[in-house]
Write a protein that holds these residues in place. Structure first.
Motif, PDB file in Angstrom:
ATOM      1  N   ILE A  95       0.836  -1.209   0.000  1.00  0.00           N
ATOM      2  CA  ILE A  95       0.000   0.000   0.000  1.00  0.00           C
ATOM      3  C   ILE A  95       0.867   1.254   0.000  1.00  0.00           C
ATOM      4  O   ILE A  95       0.627   2.194  -0.761  1.00  0.00           O
ATOM      5  N   LEU A  96       1.892   1.277   0.837  1.00  0.00           N
ATOM      6  CA  LEU A  96       2.791   2.435   0.864  1.00  0.00           C
ATOM      7  C   LEU A  96       3.500   2.610  -0.476  1.00  0.00           C
ATOM      8  O   LEU A  96       3.690   3.733  -0.950  1.00  0.00           O
ATOM      9  N   GLY A  97       3.893   1.512  -1.097  1.00  0.00           N
ATOM     10  CA  GLY A  97       4.518   1.587  -2.411  1.00  0.00           C
ATOM     11  C   GLY A  97       3.578   2.151  -3.457  1.00  0.00           C
ATOM     12  O   GLY A  97       3.961   2.992  -4.286  1.00  0.00           O
ATOM     13  N   MET A  98       2.319   1.730  -3.426  1.00  0.00           N
ATOM     14  CA  MET A  98       1.320   2.222  -4.386  1.00  0.00           C
ATOM     15  C   MET A  98       1.059   3.711  -4.182  1.00  0.00           C
ATOM     16  O   MET A  98       0.919   4.464  -5.151  1.00  0.00           O
ATOM     17  N   ILE A  99       0.987   4.136  -2.929  1.00  0.00           N
ATOM     18  CA  ILE A  99       0.774   5.551  -2.641  1.00  0.00           C
ATOM     19  C   ILE A  99       1.950   6.373  -3.158  1.00  0.00           C
ATOM     20  O   ILE A  99       1.781   7.434  -3.768  1.00  0.00           O
ATOM     21  N   THR A 100       3.164   5.872  -2.940  1.00  0.00           N
ATOM     22  CA  THR A 100       4.360   6.569  -3.416  1.00  0.00           C
ATOM     23  C   THR A 100       4.347   6.690  -4.939  1.00  0.00           C
ATOM     24  O   THR A 100       4.603   7.763  -5.490  1.00  0.00           O
ATOM     25  N   VAL A 101       4.033   5.592  -5.626  1.00  0.00           N
ATOM     26  CA  VAL A 101       3.976   5.601  -7.090  1.00  0.00           C
ATOM     27  C   VAL A 101       2.901   6.576  -7.567  1.00  0.00           C
ATOM     28  O   VAL A 101       3.100   7.335  -8.530  1.00  0.00           O
ATOM     29  N   PHE A 102       1.759   6.567  -6.920  1.00  0.00           N
ATOM     30  CA  PHE A 102       0.657   7.469  -7.302  1.00  0.00           C
ATOM     31  C   PHE A 102       1.112   8.928  -7.239  1.00  0.00           C
ATOM     32  O   PHE A 102       0.848   9.705  -8.146  1.00  0.00           O
ATOM     33  N   PHE A 103       1.793   9.312  -6.154  1.00  0.00           N
ATOM     34  CA  PHE A 103       2.242  10.713  -6.030  1.00  0.00           C
ATOM     35  C   PHE A 103       3.376  11.045  -6.990  1.00  0.00           C
ATOM     36  O   PHE A 103       3.489  12.169  -7.439  1.00  0.00           O
ATOM     37  N   ILE A 104       4.219  10.089  -7.315  1.00  0.00           N
ATOM     38  CA  ILE A 104       5.310  10.343  -8.267  1.00  0.00           C
ATOM     39  C   ILE A 104       4.749  10.515  -9.678  1.00  0.00           C
ATOM     40  O   ILE A 104       5.209  11.363 -10.445  1.00  0.00           O
ATOM     41  N   MET A 105       3.770   9.719 -10.060  1.00  0.00           N
ATOM     42  CA  MET A 105       3.189   9.759 -11.402  1.00  0.00           C
ATOM     43  C   MET A 105       2.318  10.995 -11.620  1.00  0.00           C
ATOM     44  O   MET A 105       1.993  11.335 -12.731  1.00  0.00           O
ATOM     45  N   ARG A 106       1.941  11.650 -10.612  1.00  0.00           N
ATOM     46  CA  ARG A 106       1.066  12.812 -10.686  1.00  0.00           C
ATOM     47  C   ARG A 106       1.693  13.965 -11.300  1.00  0.00           C
ATOM     48  O   ARG A 106       2.444  14.604 -11.571  1.00  0.00           O
TER      49      ARG A 106
END
Length: 106
Positions: A95-106
């Motif tokens: 979950i933390l990895g997905m959140i990190t990826v989501f904010f980076i891709m934004r």
């Protein structure tokens, strides 16, 4: 010093000695031997005398609390508990990895 009363009594009985015979051999009073076998309380001098007479190392006479848990109160971990903790940590990491990826891709 806190000794294991059961161990003291078993070692004395192994030699087929009475409490008085053990007291005489250790050069302590009968009351001291009775107290050690009942409560486990002994001075360092008495402990050393018992070790010498009973022909054991001090570590064998020291009381180990069977009621205490390791690591100052931590419970013993079994396979199920370890598996559960690993699964939860894996989910949290994902979950933390997905959140990190989501904010980076934004």
């Amino acid at each position: 010093m806190q000794l294991n009363p059961k161990t003291i009594k078993e070692l004395r009985q192994k030699f087929n000695w009475t409490q008085q015979q053990l007291a005489d051999a250790c050069d302590v009073s009968l009351r001291t031997v009775q107290r050690v076998e009942k409560e486990g309380a002994a001075s360092k001098e008495t402990t050393m005398a018992l070790c010498a007479v009973l022909e054991v190392r001090q570590g064998k006479l020291i009381k180990l609390d069977e009621d205490t848990t390791p690591l100052g109160g931590a419970t013993t971990l079994n396979k199920h508990t370890i598996t559960t903790v690993l699964a939860l940590s894996s989910v949290v990491s994902f979950i933390l990895g997905m959140i990190t990826v989501f904010f980076i891709m934004r």
